[in-house]
Design a protein around this motif. Sequence first.
Motif, PDB file in Angstrom:
ATOM      1  N   VAL A 137       0.856  -0.960  -0.050  1.00 11.12           N
ATOM      2  CA  VAL A 137      -0.017   0.030  -0.020  1.00 11.12           C
ATOM      3  C   VAL A 137       1.059   1.147   0.152  1.00 11.12           C
ATOM      4  O   VAL A 137       0.558   2.271  -0.770  1.00 11.12           O
ATOM      5  CB  VAL A 137      -0.920   0.085   1.128  1.00 11.12           C
ATOM      6  CG1 VAL A 137      -1.631   1.298   1.309  1.00 11.12           C
ATOM      7  CG2 VAL A 137      -1.689  -1.139   1.106  1.00 11.12           C
ATOM      8  N   GLY A 138       1.993   1.083   0.808  1.00 11.71           N
ATOM      9  CA  GLY A 138       2.975   2.281   0.598  1.00 11.71           C
ATOM     10  C   GLY A 138       3.496   2.613  -0.630  1.00 11.71           C
ATOM     11  O   GLY A 138       3.575   3.762  -1.011  1.00 11.71           O
ATOM     12  N   SER A 139       3.818   1.667  -1.369  1.00 17.55           N
ATOM     13  CA  SER A 139       4.186   1.621  -2.610  1.00 17.55           C
ATOM     14  C   SER A 139       3.306   2.373  -3.708  1.00 17.55           C
ATOM     15  O   SER A 139       3.513   2.934  -4.930  1.00 17.55           O
ATOM     16  CB  SER A 139       4.620   0.572  -3.421  1.00 17.55           C
ATOM     17  OG  SER A 139       3.366  -0.404  -3.718  1.00 17.55           O
ATOM     18  N   THR A 140       1.861   2.431  -3.381  1.00 20.10           N
ATOM     19  CA  THR A 140       0.966   3.302  -4.057  1.00 20.10           C
ATOM     20  C   THR A 140       1.277   4.773  -4.205  1.00 20.10           C
ATOM     21  O   THR A 140       0.710   5.507  -5.124  1.00 20.10           O
ATOM     22  CB  THR A 140      -0.529   3.011  -3.867  1.00 20.10           C
ATOM     23  OG1 THR A 140      -0.653   3.467  -2.315  1.00 20.10           O
ATOM     24  CG2 THR A 140      -0.843   1.737  -3.581  1.00 20.10           C
ATOM     25  N   GLY A 141       2.299   5.140  -3.354  1.00 19.91           N
ATOM     26  CA  GLY A 141       2.791   6.556  -3.417  1.00 19.91           C
ATOM     27  C   GLY A 141       3.142   6.821  -5.032  1.00 19.91           C
ATOM     28  O   GLY A 141       3.185   7.995  -5.312  1.00 19.91           O
ATOM     29  N   GLN A 142       3.608   5.863  -5.576  1.00 18.14           N
ATOM     30  CA  GLN A 142       4.197   5.946  -6.886  1.00 18.14           C
ATOM     31  C   GLN A 142       3.028   6.450  -7.834  1.00 18.14           C
ATOM     32  O   GLN A 142       3.185   6.855  -8.893  1.00 18.14           O
ATOM     33  CB  GLN A 142       4.879   4.892  -7.252  1.00 18.14           C
ATOM     34  CG  GLN A 142       4.110   3.431  -7.663  1.00 18.14           C
ATOM     35  CD  GLN A 142       4.868   2.177  -8.009  1.00 18.14           C
ATOM     36  OE1 GLN A 142       5.605   1.896  -7.164  1.00 18.14           O
ATOM     37  NE2 GLN A 142       4.702   1.574  -9.199  1.00 18.14           N
ATOM     38  N   ILE A 143       1.836   6.122  -7.544  1.00 16.19           N
ATOM     39  CA  ILE A 143       0.448   6.364  -8.361  1.00 16.19           C
ATOM     40  C   ILE A 143       0.191   7.786  -8.129  1.00 16.19           C
ATOM     41  O   ILE A 143       0.240   8.568  -9.131  1.00 16.19           O
ATOM     42  CB  ILE A 143      -0.749   5.596  -7.958  1.00 16.19           C
ATOM     43  CG1 ILE A 143      -0.621   4.239  -8.234  1.00 16.19           C
ATOM     44  CG2 ILE A 143      -1.964   6.160  -8.661  1.00 16.19           C
ATOM     45  CD1 ILE A 143      -1.721   3.359  -7.606  1.00 16.19           C
ATOM     46  N   ILE A 144       0.498   8.449  -6.872  1.00 21.40           N
ATOM     47  CA  ILE A 144       0.623  10.000  -6.614  1.00 21.40           C
ATOM     48  C   ILE A 144       1.632  10.461  -7.617  1.00 21.40           C
ATOM     49  O   ILE A 144       1.363  11.560  -8.169  1.00 21.40           O
ATOM     50  CB  ILE A 144       0.480  10.237  -5.518  1.00 21.40           C
ATOM     51  CG1 ILE A 144      -0.577   9.450  -4.375  1.00 21.40           C
ATOM     52  CG2 ILE A 144       0.580  11.657  -5.218  1.00 21.40           C
ATOM     53  CD1 ILE A 144      -0.471   9.932  -2.902  1.00 21.40           C
ATOM     54  N   SER A 145       2.797  10.127  -7.513  1.00 22.95           N
ATOM     55  CA  SER A 145       3.537  10.602  -8.554  1.00 22.95           C
ATOM     56  C   SER A 145       3.516  10.451  -9.867  1.00 22.95           C
ATOM     57  O   SER A 145       3.615  11.532 -10.633  1.00 22.95           O
ATOM     58  CB  SER A 145       5.292  10.119  -8.243  1.00 22.95           C
ATOM     59  OG  SER A 145       5.681  10.084  -6.791  1.00 22.95           O
ATOM     60  N   ALA A 146       2.988   9.478 -10.413  1.00 21.76           N
ATOM     61  CA  ALA A 146       2.740   9.029 -11.694  1.00 21.76           C
ATOM     62  C   ALA A 146       1.624   9.757 -12.115  1.00 21.76           C
ATOM     63  O   ALA A 146       1.603  10.038 -13.300  1.00 21.76           O
ATOM     64  CB  ALA A 146       2.787   7.565 -11.825  1.00 21.76           C
ATOM     65  N   VAL A 147       0.508  10.091 -11.515  1.00 17.90           N
ATOM     66  CA  VAL A 147      -0.633  10.661 -11.928  1.00 17.90           C
ATOM     67  C   VAL A 147      -0.945  12.293 -11.471  1.00 17.90           C
ATOM     68  O   VAL A 147      -0.631  12.969 -12.271  1.00 17.90           O
ATOM     69  CB  VAL A 147      -1.875   9.774 -11.707  1.00 17.90           C
ATOM     70  CG1 VAL A 147      -3.199  10.345 -12.288  1.00 17.90           C
ATOM     71  CG2 VAL A 147      -1.710   8.145 -12.129  1.00 17.90           C
ATOM     72  N   PRO A 148      -1.285  12.464 -10.500  1.00 20.91           N
ATOM     73  CA  PRO A 148      -1.613  13.834  -9.984  1.00 20.91           C
ATOM     74  C   PRO A 148      -0.501  14.508 -10.137  1.00 20.91           C
ATOM     75  O   PRO A 148      -0.501  15.646 -10.706  1.00 20.91           O
ATOM     76  CB  PRO A 148      -2.338  13.701  -8.868  1.00 20.91           C
ATOM     77  CG  PRO A 148      -1.942  12.375  -8.349  1.00 20.91           C
ATOM     78  CD  PRO A 148      -1.885  11.507  -9.264  1.00 20.91           C
ATOM     79  N   PHE A 149       1.043  14.087  -9.454  1.00 18.51           N
ATOM     80  CA  PHE A 149       1.977  15.008  -9.348  1.00 18.51           C
ATOM     81  C   PHE A 149       2.564  15.207 -10.852  1.00 18.51           C
ATOM     82  O   PHE A 149       2.698  16.318 -11.228  1.00 18.51           O
ATOM     83  CB  PHE A 149       3.261  14.277  -8.574  1.00 18.51           C
ATOM     84  CG  PHE A 149       4.314  14.717  -8.777  1.00 18.51           C
ATOM     85  CD1 PHE A 149       4.555  16.084  -7.941  1.00 18.51           C
ATOM     86  CD2 PHE A 149       5.371  14.427  -9.536  1.00 18.51           C
ATOM     87  CE1 PHE A 149       5.844  16.728  -8.116  1.00 18.51           C
ATOM     88  CE2 PHE A 149       6.728  15.170  -9.549  1.00 18.51           C
ATOM     89  CZ  PHE A 149       6.948  16.154  -8.950  1.00 18.51           C
ATOM     90  N   MET A 150       2.584  14.122 -11.640  1.00 17.40           N
ATOM     91  CA  MET A 150       2.926  14.447 -13.144  1.00 17.40           C
ATOM     92  C   MET A 150       1.823  15.332 -13.866  1.00 17.40           C
ATOM     93  O   MET A 150       2.485  16.228 -14.603  1.00 17.40           O
ATOM     94  CB  MET A 150       2.951  13.181 -14.073  1.00 17.40           C
ATOM     95  CG  MET A 150       3.506  13.294 -15.149  1.00 17.40           C
ATOM     96  SD  MET A 150       3.713  11.747 -16.248  1.00 17.40           S
ATOM     97  CE  MET A 150       5.207  11.198 -15.898  1.00 17.40           C
ATOM     98  N   ALA A 151       0.771  15.547 -13.613  1.00 20.61           N
ATOM     99  CA  ALA A 151      -0.072  16.126 -13.926  1.00 20.61           C
ATOM    100  C   ALA A 151      -0.010  17.590 -13.736  1.00 20.61           C
ATOM    101  O   ALA A 151       0.063  18.592 -14.714  1.00 20.61           O
ATOM    102  CB  ALA A 151      -1.783  15.754 -13.753  1.00 20.61           C
TER     103      ALA A 151
END
Length: 460
Positions: free
Chosen positions: A150-164
Amino acid sequence: MAVVSPFRDPAPARLAFAVWGAGLAAYVVAVTGRTSLGVAGLQAVDRFEISAATLSLFSVVQLAVYAAAQIPVGLLLDRIGSRRLIATGAMVLAAGQLMLAVVDTLPMALAARVLVGVGDATAFVSVLRLVPAWFPSRRVPVLTQMTGIVGSTGQIISAVPFMAVLLRFGWTPAFVSLAALGVFMGIVAAIVVRDRPRLPAPAPARESVQPVGTGAEVPPAAVPARREKVSLRAVMGEPGTWLGFFTHFVSLFPTNTFVLLWGVPFLTAGQGRSAQEASVFLTVSALAGVVMGPVAGELQARHPLRRSWLVLGAAAFAIGAWTMVLVPTTPRPTWQLVVLVLALTSTATASNVGFDFARTFVPPARLGTATGVVNVGGFVASLISIYLVGLVLDLVRPDGHYVLDDFRAAFAAQGVVWVIGLTGLLTARHATRRRMAEGGVVVPPVREVIARMRNHHREG
């Protein structure tokens, strides 16, 4: 052989999950900070006017700081507890992200990543320390896996909203947003997280006693029930600690190399995918981990004598997937790239088995220190691998205009790290099983287990 549990009866489930959830949310934010530069790699090259090897230096510096901090953080964790360490670490990480948002010179940017590394170093081991404090031992393997996955889902924040935000508003607003998120989670952790349940101690005759390794790979000597002095030498002298270290070493670096820095450039410049498609691949990896984690945790709990086979199986899967992708000289179809990110997710899942080794081999009073030692393994391997990939890219394409063949050569360099890790893992497993045998716990060969299962099936 038994060890007296340092914790009392299980806390109310709602309270336990609230405490763990707050710590876990802080860890998600830490992973977001850790992986944010991976999706902003090309922008960093332009902003700081640097080469690929220098870009890899950002991640190497951060991971080196992270790895170097693990043992001191573990010793500190055994002394002051998870709550203060998580809250402080979140604030330090936020300071690093804010600094990175505003600086435009390489030395200052590297200093910012040092702060990010220090803040990140406190999160995972602190949350892992909460799990056996708040939950029954039967749930610990699954929740340990869920903490990592679940901690690794932080990469989703990087890959989607942060990148946007990065693509639409630019570098400074994107990293300021991460800094604000870090401050928020530091406040939440300080309010919600507690180191252990505040429950009355039971009478001595009813004290909870757990067999250390009911079916697990256990040390040969009983652990005294008294409070122990934290001893790094004792932790390092346990073969099970090294089994956890090399489990983490061989399992985490493939994922970190891909997610933290070189995955997005490989998918875009090497495989001809768009930035949005690269984000989808990273998201698939994170979501797949949510499924793989509980499955691996349940297998650990049911078959603790065979935990190392989970690690070896994941390593074989990843090596096979990389071979399938790197040997051909043309860009790979989507299904092969999906198989690759799933294989990398499986190794990330397997890396958490190393912390389960620490839990079952090391006395509870030293668990923070042991967890820190294990955590060093994966990040030392990661920084070596990340730097090797960047070094090869610079050697084969100094102008920075990478093509697929450049990435094929660069990722093949990971083979050196694979050899070191697997050799260490097998050596540590042999030493651990020898120590177990001295204490009367013998791990039967797999062929004997299979033969026994066949005989049982026939008799049934």
